[in-house]
Design an enzyme around this catalytic site. Sequence first.
Site, PDB file in Angstrom:
ATOM      1  N   GLY A 142       4.083   0.523  -2.207  1.00 37.78           N
ATOM      2  CA  GLY A 142       4.160   1.267  -3.450  1.00 37.78           C
ATOM      3  C   GLY A 142       3.167   2.391  -3.606  1.00 37.78           C
ATOM      4  O   GLY A 142       3.140   3.053  -4.636  1.00 37.78           O
ATOM      5  N   GLU A 187      12.481   0.307  -3.428  1.00 39.44           N
ATOM      6  CA  GLU A 187      12.242  -0.303  -2.119  1.00 39.44           C
ATOM      7  C   GLU A 187      12.496  -1.802  -2.184  1.00 39.44           C
ATOM      8  O   GLU A 187      13.075  -2.387  -1.263  1.00 39.44           O
ATOM      9  CB  GLU A 187      10.818  -0.019  -1.654  1.00 39.44           C
ATOM     10  CG  GLU A 187      10.601   1.406  -1.186  1.00 39.44           C
ATOM     11  CD  GLU A 187       9.156   1.705  -0.820  1.00 39.44           C
ATOM     12  OE1 GLU A 187       8.939   2.576   0.034  1.00 39.44           O
ATOM     13  OE2 GLU A 187       8.240   1.073  -1.388  1.00 39.44           O
ATOM     14  N   GLY A 214       3.441   5.074  -2.231  1.00 40.32           N
ATOM     15  CA  GLY A 214       4.294   6.257  -2.308  1.00 40.32           C
ATOM     16  C   GLY A 214       5.076   6.340  -3.611  1.00 40.32           C
ATOM     17  O   GLY A 214       5.873   7.263  -3.804  1.00 40.32           O
ATOM     18  N   ASP A 230       1.889  -0.725   3.061  1.00 39.51           N
ATOM     19  CA  ASP A 230       0.510  -0.272   2.859  1.00 39.51           C
ATOM     20  C   ASP A 230      -0.494  -1.318   3.333  1.00 39.51           C
ATOM     21  O   ASP A 230      -1.568  -0.974   3.815  1.00 39.51           O
ATOM     22  CB  ASP A 230       0.290   0.067   1.388  1.00 39.51           C
ATOM     23  CG  ASP A 230       1.209   1.185   0.925  1.00 39.51           C
ATOM     24  OD1 ASP A 230       1.137   2.279   1.520  1.00 39.51           O
ATOM     25  OD2 ASP A 230       2.010   0.966   0.010  1.00 39.51           O
ATOM     26  N   THR A 289       5.645   6.646   7.832  1.00 41.71           N
ATOM     27  CA  THR A 289       6.225   6.001   9.018  1.00 41.71           C
ATOM     28  C   THR A 289       7.738   6.142   9.019  1.00 41.71           C
ATOM     29  O   THR A 289       8.361   6.340  10.070  1.00 41.71           O
ATOM     30  CB  THR A 289       5.826   4.523   9.079  1.00 41.71           C
ATOM     31  OG1 THR A 289       4.412   4.405   8.895  1.00 41.71           O
ATOM     32  CG2 THR A 289       6.177   3.918  10.440  1.00 41.71           C
ATOM     33  N   GLY A 321       8.144   0.963   5.726  1.00 41.24           N
ATOM     34  CA  GLY A 321       6.748   0.805   6.092  1.00 41.24           C
ATOM     35  C   GLY A 321       6.050  -0.108   5.107  1.00 41.24           C
ATOM     36  O   GLY A 321       6.682  -0.731   4.251  1.00 41.24           O
TER      37      GLY A 321
END
Length: 228
Positions: A101, A109, A103, A89, A30, A87
Amino acid sequence: MENQKILVAKYAIDHYIKSNMNLGIGTGTTIYYAIKYLSEKLKSGNLKNLKFYTTSSDTKYLLSKEQIPYESNFSKLNKNLDIAIDGADEILLEKKSLIKGMGGAHLMEKVIAYNSETLLIIADETKIVKKLGTKMPIPIEVAQSAVGFIMTRLEEMNLDTTLRVCNEKKGPIITDNNNYILDVKMHVENPEGTEKYFKLFPGILEIGIFNHKNTKIVYYQNKQIKEA
């Protein structure tokens, strides 16, 4: 879902990102669309003098691809960032709690998010859940030398725990911070309590449960953009 991501990214940027901001940039599919749209607005002159603070090597690559400079020295900061846009999850709307997380970037983050005045989350409708842990495991970033101890402790708690491995090469995924990631399956009844509890384990660097005190969520649902 890709069109939903584009729509929420554009809406969030148009409504919340202003010139002269210090802006944290998250990681994920995103955010890819957010960076593309930010690039358009910067090139057109509709946005000016933004300073970008990144959360991953992937985000740095995407910004560089759009010829957008980013800040590499966080030590010069003496105040919170204005907004971190990212973004998620999974999203629990009633508590504005998140799982992040997947990614592999949730440590930075969270550093960026928790040092920003506002965490601006953009998401398609598939990310909305009634309980965290419904669709996704909880990512936990751990020091490499501690992974055995942490896995044993989690298994003693009867938690289904998996060391995240690479798809393209042999061995575990290594994060930008040179750590491992454990994916832990659990239903989270108390997001704030769970986040605090696991942070007490020596060797755990960060857990992918987010409870930022000032979270704004822009999401797509029932054929329209909504805010929470």
